[in-house]
Design an enzyme around this catalytic site. Structure first.
Site, PDB file in Angstrom:
ATOM      1  N   ASP A  64       0.849  -1.192   0.000  1.00 13.63           N
ATOM      2  CA  ASP A  64       0.000   0.000   0.000  1.00 13.63           C
ATOM      3  C   ASP A  64       0.886   1.244   0.000  1.00 13.63           C
ATOM      4  OD1 ASP A  64      -2.165  -1.715   0.331  1.00 13.63           O
ATOM      5  OD2 ASP A  64      -2.090  -1.566   2.516  1.00 13.63           O
ATOM      6  N   ASP A  70       0.573   7.470   8.280  1.00 17.24           N
ATOM      7  CA  ASP A  70       0.925   6.066   8.538  1.00 17.24           C
ATOM      8  C   ASP A  70       2.280   6.004   9.240  1.00 17.24           C
ATOM      9  OD1 ASP A  70      -1.167   4.445   7.360  1.00 17.24           O
ATOM     10  OD2 ASP A  70      -0.398   4.945   5.371  1.00 17.24           O
ATOM     11  N   GLU A  93       2.047  -3.242  10.413  1.00 15.01           N
ATOM     12  CA  GLU A  93       1.735  -3.128   8.990  1.00 15.01           C
ATOM     13  C   GLU A  93       2.784  -2.287   8.269  1.00 15.01           C
ATOM     14  OE1 GLU A  93      -2.218  -1.652   8.038  1.00 15.01           O
ATOM     15  OE2 GLU A  93      -1.509  -1.003   6.082  1.00 15.01           O
ATOM     16  N   GLU A  94       3.363  -1.336   8.967  1.00 18.01           N
ATOM     17  CA  GLU A  94       4.279  -0.396   8.328  1.00 18.01           C
ATOM     18  C   GLU A  94       5.742  -0.809   8.401  1.00 18.01           C
ATOM     19  OE1 GLU A  94       2.854   1.689   6.473  1.00 18.01           O
ATOM     20  OE2 GLU A  94       0.849   1.401   7.305  1.00 18.01           O
ATOM     21  N   ASP A 114      -1.685  -2.477  13.641  1.00 19.96           N
ATOM     22  CA  ASP A 114      -1.951  -1.649  12.460  1.00 19.96           C
ATOM     23  C   ASP A 114      -2.036  -0.239  13.035  1.00 19.96           C
ATOM     24  OD1 ASP A 114      -2.931  -0.213  10.367  1.00 19.96           O
ATOM     25  OD2 ASP A 114      -4.709  -1.452  10.028  1.00 19.96           O
ATOM     26  N   LEU A 116      -2.242   2.737  11.833  1.00 21.49           N
ATOM     27  CA  LEU A 116      -3.263   3.636  11.297  1.00 21.49           C
ATOM     28  C   LEU A 116      -4.124   2.842  10.315  1.00 21.49           C
ATOM     29  CD1 LEU A 116      -4.034   6.649  11.597  1.00 21.49           C
ATOM     30  CD2 LEU A 116      -2.975   7.004   9.374  1.00 21.49           C
ATOM     31  N   ASP A 117      -5.333   2.570  10.742  1.00 18.18           N
ATOM     32  CA  ASP A 117      -6.259   1.803   9.904  1.00 18.18           C
ATOM     33  C   ASP A 117      -7.212   2.757   9.202  1.00 18.18           C
ATOM     34  OD1 ASP A 117      -7.764  -0.609   9.062  1.00 18.18           O
ATOM     35  OD2 ASP A 117      -9.320   0.304  10.307  1.00 18.18           O
ATOM     36  N   GLU A 278      -4.699  -7.045  12.083  1.00 18.60           N
ATOM     37  CA  GLU A 278      -6.048  -6.509  11.851  1.00 18.60           C
ATOM     38  C   GLU A 278      -7.090  -7.525  12.334  1.00 18.60           C
ATOM     39  OE1 GLU A 278      -5.700  -3.365   8.208  1.00 18.60           O
ATOM     40  OE2 GLU A 278      -5.548  -5.454   7.582  1.00 18.60           O
TER      41      GLU A 278
END
Ligand code: AHG
Ligand code: MN
Ligand code: MN
Length: 334
Positions: A64, A70, A93-94, A114, A116-117, A278
């Protein structure tokens, strides 16, 4: 002096006191999560004024495009947990790989997050979230966080999310009820606002990106047809609600009942959402509130992660609608 409210920190300590064997370490982590949430709420609220909208021009490990927020959110959460010395590693996630923080004896926890979702909502003042799952490491002295989180050793101890919406709301569970706290911005404190949240057995709404429905399993298309077909006895049609932020859509289903689904589709043959940071944390929350979370074929809690960024299909929310979706997938009918 009576403050007339229960702060997050007091609630965490009272939970801890119910467990004489508790070391206080998990409590310290939850307090830090609350601290990170306050920083994020402040920064998200003023992002338009301080140049924090838009992309950084990089892709994150799952492909992404990364937003400035993020990166900020990831740095904030990592920093908050690194300070404690209690976390061995973070799956985010990052972050491409597990971030190893400490291999010392007291670093008994692993964080999956995560940060920042719902990043597509940053620049349009839409709802955003932070998702977290906290695991206790096994007894091995080896410091191999990735094997521990992918194996059976690490045990999920707590999970929750922060929702940055019309207010900032932090929801957490340590396995004894699911509790929500609203940020009082003037006090700078999260105050208990949703005590012992129970997910209604049935709901009236469903959340899914229907633009992709043609690519779904045909039985899922039948499920949506069923939900949208009028029937007074079974209180259909359901209404569609979709914000683009899993946390916000899930929160609606948790509080009012309903179902969120992100199935496999042409662009996401294994589903879009990530298991460790998530689906699994939100499944832990929803199950402890009486709801259900599955891939459509298997409970999320029974899925064994094979890689840290593994994706899975997700069907989550009220037990009735999730089970109904599973039956449709298996048989094509209710
Ligand atoms: P993230 O911003 O962490 O990548 O998560 C986005 C997720 C989830 O929050 C949301 O429900 C879903 O992706 C939206 O995906 P579509 O735009 O494909 O509907
Ligand atoms: Mn997300
Ligand atoms: Mn994200």
């Amino acid at each position: 002096m009576s403050t007339g409210g229960v702060t997050l920190n007091r609630h965490i300590l009272e939970e801890e006191q119910r467990h004489p064997e508790a070391t206080g370490h998990l409590s310290a982590l939850l307090v830090q999560l609350g601290f990170a949430a306050k920083i994020l709420a402040r920064e998200i609220g003023r992002a338009a004024l301080v140049g924090k909208f838009g992309l950084v021009g990089e892709k994150n490990p799952t492909g992404d495009s990364q937003k400035k927020l993020d990166v900020f959110a990831n740095d904030t959460v990592v920093e908050a947990f690194a300070q404690t010395g209690l976390v061995a590693g973070i799956v985010s996630e990052e972050l491409d790989e597990v971030k190893i923080l400490s291999c010392e004896g007291k670093a008994r926890y692993i964080l999956c997050t995560d940060p920042l979702d719902g990043s597509s909502n940053t620049d349009i003042n839409g709802a955003l979230g932070t998702i977290f799952g906290i695991y206790r490491r096994g007894t091995s002295d080896r410091c191999d966080v990735q094997s521990e989180i992918l194996g059976q050793d690490a045990q999920q101890m707590a999970a929750g999310y922060v929702m940055y919406g019309t207010s900032t709301l932090l929801v957490y569970t340590c396995g004894h009820g699911v509790h929500g706290f609203t940020l009082d911005r003037e006090l700078g404190e999260f105050l208990l606002s949703h005590d012992n949240i129970r997910c209604p057995r049935r709901g009236r709404t469903y959340s899914a990106n229907l633009a992709r429905a043609r690519e779904w399993h045909p039985n899922l298309q039948r499920f949506i047809d069923y939900l949208t077909h009028g029937n007074e006895v079974t209180k259909r049609p359901y209404s569609l609600r979709y914000t683009g932020a899993l946390v916000a859509d899930l929160h609606r289903s948790l509080v009012e009942g309903g179902v969120y689904l992100y199935p496999a589709d042409g662009g996401h043959p294994e589903g879009k959402l990530r298991l460790l940071y998530e689906c699994a944390p939100l499944a832990f929350v929803v199950e402890h509130a009486g709801g259900r979370a599955s891939t459509g074929w298997q409970l999320i809690r029974d899925v064994q992660a094979k890689s840290i960024h593994q994706r899975v299909p997700l069907v989550i929310g009220s037990s009735h609608e999730v089970a109904l979706c599973e039956r449709f997938l298996a048989t094509g009918q209710p």
